[in-house]
Design an enzyme around this catalytic site. Structure first.
Site, PDB file in Angstrom:
ATOM      1  N   CYS A 184       0.870  -1.180   0.000  1.00  0.00           N
ATOM      2  CA  CYS A 184       0.000   0.000   0.000  1.00  0.00           C
ATOM      3  C   CYS A 184       0.905   1.228   0.000  1.00  0.00           C
ATOM      4  O   CYS A 184       1.000   1.957   0.991  1.00  0.00           O
ATOM      5  CB  CYS A 184      -0.926   0.009   1.215  1.00  0.00           C
ATOM      6  SG  CYS A 184      -2.191  -1.281   1.200  1.00  0.00           S
ATOM      7  N   ASP A 235      -0.480   0.328  -5.262  1.00  0.00           N
ATOM      8  CA  ASP A 235      -1.539   1.030  -4.545  1.00  0.00           C
ATOM      9  C   ASP A 235      -2.771   0.975  -5.437  1.00  0.00           C
ATOM     10  O   ASP A 235      -2.655   0.794  -6.660  1.00  0.00           O
ATOM     11  CB  ASP A 235      -1.136   2.489  -4.266  1.00  0.00           C
ATOM     12  CG  ASP A 235      -2.008   3.123  -3.181  1.00  0.00           C
ATOM     13  OD1 ASP A 235      -1.625   3.032  -2.000  1.00  0.00           O
ATOM     14  OD2 ASP A 235      -3.062   3.688  -3.526  1.00  0.00           O
ATOM     15  N   GLY A 275       4.543   7.067  -1.592  1.00  0.00           N
ATOM     16  CA  GLY A 275       5.874   6.493  -1.603  1.00  0.00           C
ATOM     17  C   GLY A 275       6.851   6.982  -0.563  1.00  0.00           C
ATOM     18  O   GLY A 275       8.057   6.768  -0.720  1.00  0.00           O
ATOM     19  N   GLY A 276       6.397   7.591   0.518  1.00  0.00           N
ATOM     20  CA  GLY A 276       7.329   8.058   1.539  1.00  0.00           C
ATOM     21  C   GLY A 276       8.144   6.926   2.146  1.00  0.00           C
ATOM     22  O   GLY A 276       9.358   7.038   2.315  1.00  0.00           O
ATOM     23  N   LYS A 277       7.477   5.817   2.459  1.00  0.00           N
ATOM     24  CA  LYS A 277       8.190   4.678   3.056  1.00  0.00           C
ATOM     25  C   LYS A 277       8.934   3.882   1.990  1.00  0.00           C
ATOM     26  O   LYS A 277       9.993   3.302   2.266  1.00  0.00           O
ATOM     27  CB  LYS A 277       7.203   3.808   3.836  1.00  0.00           C
ATOM     28  CG  LYS A 277       6.581   4.569   5.007  1.00  0.00           C
ATOM     29  CD  LYS A 277       5.486   3.787   5.681  1.00  0.00           C
ATOM     30  CE  LYS A 277       4.792   4.647   6.741  1.00  0.00           C
ATOM     31  NZ  LYS A 277       4.054   5.789   6.139  1.00  0.00           N
ATOM     32  N   CYS A 312      -1.017   4.397  11.524  1.00  0.00           N
ATOM     33  CA  CYS A 312      -0.835   5.688  12.205  1.00  0.00           C
ATOM     34  C   CYS A 312      -2.063   5.976  13.063  1.00  0.00           C
ATOM     35  O   CYS A 312      -2.629   7.052  13.038  1.00  0.00           O
ATOM     36  CB  CYS A 312      -0.578   6.812  11.199  1.00  0.00           C
ATOM     37  SG  CYS A 312      -1.847   7.015   9.946  1.00  0.00           S
ATOM     38  N   ASP A 331      -5.381  -3.766  -5.932  1.00  0.00           N
ATOM     39  CA  ASP A 331      -6.187  -3.778  -4.717  1.00  0.00           C
ATOM     40  C   ASP A 331      -5.543  -4.787  -3.773  1.00  0.00           C
ATOM     41  O   ASP A 331      -5.475  -5.981  -4.077  1.00  0.00           O
ATOM     42  CB  ASP A 331      -7.618  -4.190  -5.059  1.00  0.00           C
ATOM     43  CG  ASP A 331      -8.545  -4.142  -3.850  1.00  0.00           C
ATOM     44  OD1 ASP A 331      -8.037  -4.195  -2.712  1.00  0.00           O
ATOM     45  OD2 ASP A 331      -9.765  -4.065  -4.041  1.00  0.00           O
ATOM     46  N   ASP A 364       1.614  -0.770   5.004  1.00  0.00           N
ATOM     47  CA  ASP A 364       1.289   0.501   5.662  1.00  0.00           C
ATOM     48  C   ASP A 364      -0.210   0.683   5.466  1.00  0.00           C
ATOM     49  O   ASP A 364      -0.654   1.281   4.490  1.00  0.00           O
ATOM     50  CB  ASP A 364       2.105   1.625   5.021  1.00  0.00           C
ATOM     51  CG  ASP A 364       1.825   2.978   5.645  1.00  0.00           C
ATOM     52  OD1 ASP A 364       1.216   3.014   6.727  1.00  0.00           O
ATOM     53  OD2 ASP A 364       2.197   4.000   5.038  1.00  0.00           O
TER      54      ASP A 364
END
Length: 442
Positions: A277, A299, A281-283, A395, A326, A342
């Site tokens: 997921c 994603d 794309g930060g991680k 989060c 998915d 994530d």
């Protein structure tokens, strides 16, 4: 002779327009996220000072909206008959009046009364004027917790008022964590989140830049390659920071993300890694900059994946296979050694950065989210080979999405826990993550 309508200051006009977009009155109008609404509205402010004030008014109001709503209603003679537009103007003006010392009170009363007259009518202007003057007379009492429990209300009601959260959320948290921890978790998120930066560890000179930033004004925490700066601080001049960002040397990312990935041992996860997921794309970028080999990132949202590609290009990072999928049902030709999930979640751990989430979520949303998380966890586990690693990250602070979700998966599949991180590791950074890493048996 017709009277000229008052012209509202650009910052206040923008703040009210953004809140209208975040909480639209029409059922067919899509509610925008806070930052999305500001991105559309702020170009109408030509002075950077107006943009900063409008942003502070929107985020500050959203963080403390429950407190201001209670305060306004306690000062109104007939709160149940007060037009919603008047209450919205009051919540913004109360934030300005009680939290922004650099704004003269007479300026706050002036624009708020004018806004009420323009949006509702002359009678509304008098109403707003009366409430704000009454709030002025209260002084610092409006920031005293005792003001919000003076009627001997139940603890969850008090927390809902003072720590500014919907009652369903405070009741859920008190049940899970008890009174003291609930108040601390919510109070922590009433303050603006620190500015988080990540130095691109794959670039030459990364360590030198990190060391320089570590000693910059406002630095409150650092752990290569991530840093946190107190909210409102400016570690570098705007022009230099823009250059570093454009050159792919630094990225904006919550320092809490780095801490979560570090505690979960991300740099040691078996390769190749699949980011199931990936979002924007930060991680994904964090892992690539750390030297991890990713064979894929996916994603369900094409727009986010376009943003991911742009981000990897900016950072000069190798692009893994990127595709729309998915995560509840997919089939990979090549099996990864590690899957990072994530997960989509309620966001109840990052309310400092996304305060509108607490006002838009409901218990029904939570039920839908936990079902979705369960489906994605099962699908990801099915794609892992025996001995593979599954990393689950959220989060949120809600046990339904974290501990309860994890216990259900472990009971079904006999997973071995390799690492875990919870909300207790993040108070100093103002944002909360939860995560667990498992090894699949076999």
């Amino acid at each position: 002779m017709s009277r000229v309508k008052p012209v509202l200051p650009p910052s206040r006009r923008a703040a009210l327009a953004a809140l209208d977009a975040i909480f639209p009155s029409g059922k067919r109008t899509r509610a925008q996220d806070a930052q999305e609404a500001l991105d559309h509205i702020l170009p109408t402010c030509h002075d950077p000072r107006d943009k900063r004030l409008a942003t502070e008014l929107v985020y500050g109001t959203l963080r403390l909206m429950g407190r201001y709503d209670f305060l306004a209603r306690s000062l109104l003679a007939k709160p149940e008959k007060t037009p919603p537009q008047v209450l919205r103007i009051l919540t913004v003006a109360l934030h300005e009046l009680t939290q922004l010392d650099h704004v003269p009170p007479h300026a706050t009363l002036s624009w708020a009364v004018d806004a009420a007259k323009v949006r509702v009518g002359a009678f509304a202007g008098s109403l707003v004027n009366g409430v704000l003057r009454a709030a002025q007379r209260l002084g610092d009492v409006v920031n005293d917790p005792e003001y919000y429990r003076r009627d001997a209300c139940a603890f969850d009601v008090f927390v809902s008022r003072y720590a500014s959260a919907p009652l369903w959320l405070t009741r859920m948290l008190v049940s899970a964590f008890g009174e003291e921890k609930t108040l601390r978790l919510l109070e922590t998120q009433l303050r603006p989140a620190p500015l988080g930066l990540r130095v691109n560890a794959s670039k030459p000179g990364a360590l030198e830049l990190f060391q320089r930033l570590s000693s910059a004004p406002g630095a409150i925490w650092s752990d290569f390659p991530a840093l946190a700066f107190s909210s409102g601080s400016q570690p570098l001049p705007d022009e230099e920071f823009s250059h570093l960002e454009a050159s792919g040397l630094v990225s904006r990312q919550s320092a809490a993300v780095h801490r979560a990935l570090s505690i979960l041992g991300a740099s040691l996860w078996p390769e190749p890694v699949y980011d199931a997921c990936a979002g924007r794309g930060g991680k994904t970028a964090w892992l690539l900059e750390a030297g991890k080999r990713l064979f894929a990132a996916s994603d369900r949202n094409r727009r986010r994946l376009r943003g991911l590609r742009r981000e990897l290009h900016r950072l000069s990072l190798p692009e893994p296979s990127i595709f729309v999928a998915d995560a509840t049902h997919f089939a990979l030709r090549n099996k990864p050694s590690t899957i990072l999930l994530d997960a989509p979640c309620s966001g109840m751990g990052v309310l400092a950065r996304r305060p509108d989430a607490k006002w838009k979520r409901s218990p029904d949303d939570l039920a839908d989210l936990t079902r979705l998380q369960e489906d994605i966890l099962e699908a990801c586990l099915a794609e892992l080979p025996a001995g593979g690693v599954l990393a689950y990250l959220t989060c949120t602070i809600l046990p339904q999405e974290n501990e309860i979700q994890a216990a259900r998966l472990e009971h079904r599949h006999g997973l071995t826990t390799l690492a875990q991180v919870d909300e207790n590791s993040f108070y100093d950074l103002g944002e909360f993550f939860w995560g667990k890493v498992w090894k699949k048996p076999g």
